[in-house]
Design a protein around this motif. Sequence first.
Motif, mmCIF file in Angstrom:
data_model
loop_
_atom_site.group_PDB
_atom_site.id
_atom_site.type_symbol
_atom_site.label_atom_id
_atom_site.label_comp_id
_atom_site.label_asym_id
_atom_site.label_seq_id
_atom_site.Cartn_x
_atom_site.Cartn_y
_atom_site.Cartn_z
ATOM 1 N N TYR A 1 104.226 -6.701 39.563
ATOM 2 C CA TYR A 1 104.923 -5.557 40.157
ATOM 3 C C TYR A 1 106.355 -5.424 39.658
ATOM 4 O O TYR A 1 106.953 -4.343 39.755
ATOM 5 C CB TYR A 1 104.932 -5.682 41.689
ATOM 6 C CG TYR A 1 105.872 -6.737 42.222
ATOM 7 C CD1 TYR A 1 107.158 -6.396 42.628
ATOM 8 C CD2 TYR A 1 105.501 -8.070 42.305
ATOM 9 C CE1 TYR A 1 108.042 -7.366 43.111
ATOM 10 C CE2 TYR A 1 106.359 -9.040 42.783
ATOM 11 C CZ TYR A 1 107.628 -8.683 43.184
ATOM 12 O OH TYR A 1 108.501 -9.636 43.646
ATOM 13 N N LYS A 2 106.926 -6.497 39.098
ATOM 14 C CA LYS A 2 108.339 -6.455 38.704
ATOM 15 C C LYS A 2 108.573 -5.564 37.491
ATOM 16 O O LYS A 2 109.417 -4.674 37.519
ATOM 17 C CB LYS A 2 108.850 -7.866 38.444
ATOM 18 C CG LYS A 2 108.912 -8.715 39.706
ATOM 19 C CD LYS A 2 109.496 -10.089 39.433
ATOM 20 C CE LYS A 2 109.623 -10.880 40.724
ATOM 21 N NZ LYS A 2 110.188 -12.231 40.495
ATOM 22 N N TYR B 1 103.508 5.393 36.130
ATOM 23 C CA TYR B 1 103.177 4.082 35.569
ATOM 24 C C TYR B 1 103.743 3.883 34.160
ATOM 25 O O TYR B 1 103.683 2.780 33.622
ATOM 26 C CB TYR B 1 101.665 3.868 35.579
ATOM 27 C CG TYR B 1 101.101 3.851 36.983
ATOM 28 C CD1 TYR B 1 101.314 2.768 37.824
ATOM 29 C CD2 TYR B 1 100.415 4.956 37.493
ATOM 30 C CE1 TYR B 1 100.837 2.759 39.124
ATOM 31 C CE2 TYR B 1 99.939 4.960 38.797
ATOM 32 C CZ TYR B 1 100.155 3.860 39.610
ATOM 33 O OH TYR B 1 99.693 3.861 40.905
ATOM 34 N N ARG C 1 103.534 -11.525 39.813
ATOM 35 C CA ARG C 1 104.829 -10.900 39.535
ATOM 36 C C ARG C 1 104.675 -9.595 38.739
ATOM 37 O O ARG C 1 105.670 -9.004 38.301
ATOM 38 C CB ARG C 1 105.734 -11.864 38.756
ATOM 39 C CG ARG C 1 105.244 -12.185 37.355
ATOM 40 C CD ARG C 1 106.271 -12.936 36.522
ATOM 41 N NE ARG C 1 107.477 -12.161 36.316
ATOM 42 C CZ ARG C 1 107.615 -11.198 35.409
ATOM 43 N NH1 ARG C 1 106.568 -10.816 34.676
ATOM 44 N NH2 ARG C 1 108.773 -10.573 35.270
ATOM 45 N N ARG D 1 102.268 0.606 32.667
ATOM 46 C CA ARG D 1 101.654 -0.475 33.435
ATOM 47 C C ARG D 1 100.197 -0.124 33.713
ATOM 48 O O ARG D 1 99.788 1.039 33.644
ATOM 49 C CB ARG D 1 102.357 -0.648 34.786
ATOM 50 C CG ARG D 1 103.799 -1.088 34.727
ATOM 51 C CD ARG D 1 104.347 -1.140 36.157
ATOM 52 N NE ARG D 1 105.736 -1.596 36.207
ATOM 53 C CZ ARG D 1 106.784 -0.808 36.073
ATOM 54 N NH1 ARG D 1 106.606 0.496 35.867
ATOM 55 N NH2 ARG D 1 108.011 -1.287 36.141
ATOM 56 N N TYR E 1 99.566 -5.110 43.415
ATOM 57 C CA TYR E 1 99.805 -5.941 42.231
ATOM 58 C C TYR E 1 99.882 -7.416 42.613
ATOM 59 O O TYR E 1 99.325 -8.288 41.923
ATOM 60 C CB TYR E 1 101.098 -5.515 41.545
ATOM 61 C CG TYR E 1 101.021 -4.201 40.798
ATOM 62 C CD1 TYR E 1 99.910 -3.873 40.026
ATOM 63 C CD2 TYR E 1 102.074 -3.294 40.849
ATOM 64 C CE1 TYR E 1 99.845 -2.670 39.332
ATOM 65 C CE2 TYR E 1 102.028 -2.089 40.152
ATOM 66 C CZ TYR E 1 100.909 -1.777 39.403
ATOM 67 O OH TYR E 1 100.856 -0.592 38.716
ATOM 68 N N LYS E 2 100.581 -7.740 43.692
ATOM 69 C CA LYS E 2 100.679 -9.131 44.145
ATOM 70 C C LYS E 2 99.288 -9.667 44.500
ATOM 71 O O LYS E 2 98.927 -10.800 44.154
ATOM 72 C CB LYS E 2 101.593 -9.233 45.354
ATOM 73 C CG LYS E 2 103.072 -9.007 45.068
ATOM 74 C CD LYS E 2 103.895 -9.116 46.345
ATOM 75 C CE LYS E 2 105.370 -8.886 46.102
ATOM 76 N NZ LYS E 2 106.164 -8.975 47.358
ATOM 77 N N SER F 1 100.405 -0.609 49.392
ATOM 78 C CA SER F 1 101.283 -0.054 48.365
ATOM 79 C C SER F 1 100.980 -0.675 47.008
ATOM 80 O O SER F 1 100.351 -1.738 46.910
ATOM 81 C CB SER F 1 102.743 -0.329 48.729
ATOM 82 O OG SER F 1 103.018 -1.728 48.625
ATOM 83 N N ASP F 2 101.452 -0.024 45.939
ATOM 84 C CA ASP F 2 101.249 -0.578 44.596
ATOM 85 C C ASP F 2 101.844 -1.976 44.485
ATOM 86 O O ASP F 2 101.237 -2.874 43.893
ATOM 87 C CB ASP F 2 101.889 0.335 43.552
ATOM 88 C CG ASP F 2 101.070 1.588 43.274
ATOM 89 O OD1 ASP F 2 100.057 1.804 43.967
ATOM 90 O OD2 ASP F 2 101.447 2.347 42.359
ATOM 91 N N THR F 3 103.036 -2.170 45.040
ATOM 92 C CA THR F 3 103.683 -3.485 44.963
ATOM 93 C C THR F 3 102.796 -4.564 45.574
ATOM 94 O O THR F 3 102.565 -5.624 44.969
ATOM 95 C CB THR F 3 105.047 -3.461 45.682
ATOM 96 O OG1 THR F 3 105.922 -2.593 44.967
ATOM 97 C CG2 THR F 3 105.665 -4.858 45.733
ATOM 98 N N GLN F 4 102.280 -4.314 46.760
ATOM 99 C CA GLN F 4 101.405 -5.286 47.415
ATOM 100 C C GLN F 4 100.092 -5.448 46.660
ATOM 101 O O GLN F 4 99.564 -6.558 46.543
ATOM 102 C CB GLN F 4 101.150 -4.877 48.864
ATOM 103 C CG GLN F 4 102.361 -4.992 49.766
ATOM 104 C CD GLN F 4 102.879 -6.407 49.871
ATOM 105 O OE1 GLN F 4 102.117 -7.366 49.799
ATOM 106 N NE2 GLN F 4 104.187 -6.552 50.047
#
Length: 406
Positions: A326-327, A283, A324, A344, A370-371, A365-368
């Motif tokens: 996750y960006k 992170y 956003r 992060r 965060y969204k 997942s982390d990406t999902q």
Amino acid sequence: MTEFEMLIQQTGWSVPEAAKVLGYSEGHVYRWKRGEEVPRDGVINLLRMQIDTHKSAQPEGAFTFIDLFAGIGGLRKAMDSAGGRCVFTSEWDAFAQKTYHANFPDNRPIAGDIREVDAADIPAHDVLVAGFPCQPFSIAGVSKKNALGRLHGFQDETQGTLFFDVLRILMHHRPAAFLLENVKNLKSHDKGRTFDVIRRKLTEELGYTLHTRIIDAANFVPQHRERIVMVGFRENTGFSYDDLVLSGRAGRGMRDVLHPEDGTEAPESHFTVGRDARVSDKYTLSDKLWQYLQGYAAKHKAAGNGFGFGLVDGDSISRTLSARYYKDGSEILVSRGPGNNPRRLTPRECARLMGYDDNFRIPVSDTQAYKQFGNSVAVPVFAEVARLMRPHILALTERPGLRKVG
């Protein structure tokens, strides 16, 4: 989606949990999910039994509600806390469905695209709850005589937007109340035309009262997040936002949500590691990204703009967490002291920042994640609104001669 994968979602089990309960390897479970192998009938029957057990355990509830554009269930948690019972859920995103199923025990199938659901197929309910997307309405060509009191009048103005689906369900079921959520600038969107259509449809055409208030989540969590909250009732009940309890920001800070990293909490998944449950190095921002963000901020500061990263410590109130995140995580970066690159938030810290307790499961997942948390509501804000709504809902649903729904 295979039948096995759908049933696993409804149990709320992760792959390791399913493997342990079912007595098979994780490899078997993954192959069943992908449809590469077919599980035995006994496995399917066990999953169905688990689902039925959860269904029978659902409390009766003081009132019923439906959860539209549900996301991961933030508004549902708020209404649950006021004694409500959810009887229908709609959410089109498969990853959000997975998180929703993992956290709510009723395990009925989640309806996907609400535009494809007939209002008659939705159960009767006392309250409609929705965090609908902000979309412009085209009002060209709508004659004045058709604009009021007729279905095709608001079809012309709102057809093709998701708010239309809120309207058609309200018209069909006439629930006692609704709770709607949207971004702060809804009132100014499309030069005020969007909100004007919404107000007119709900009040003049459907006959509901309408109460609006912009509420900052910083009254409940250490995050500046303003959202418009719209509450309406089928009849005037005396509801007033003046009774809302807002505690202000005093004494609140990011320390309330950040991992302590001192061993006082157990390590969780890949978020935190080791005896002290320290935040994983994954992170921490790379040198390249940190240098870019500093350069970007310096350039805009020189130009007189306010763009740039947001650095927080334990005493801070953060900026708004967005989908956003996750960006690059730039809107909320956690300071790690002088000379160290910031990091992060972990998905668990994002959950806390939105008011979800640590029992809330994060199966994606982390990406999902965060969204999902960036798109969510701040749960305590709406729990307080639901608390305020409850006696007014009950006043309508328990009145002699009126049938309580559900």
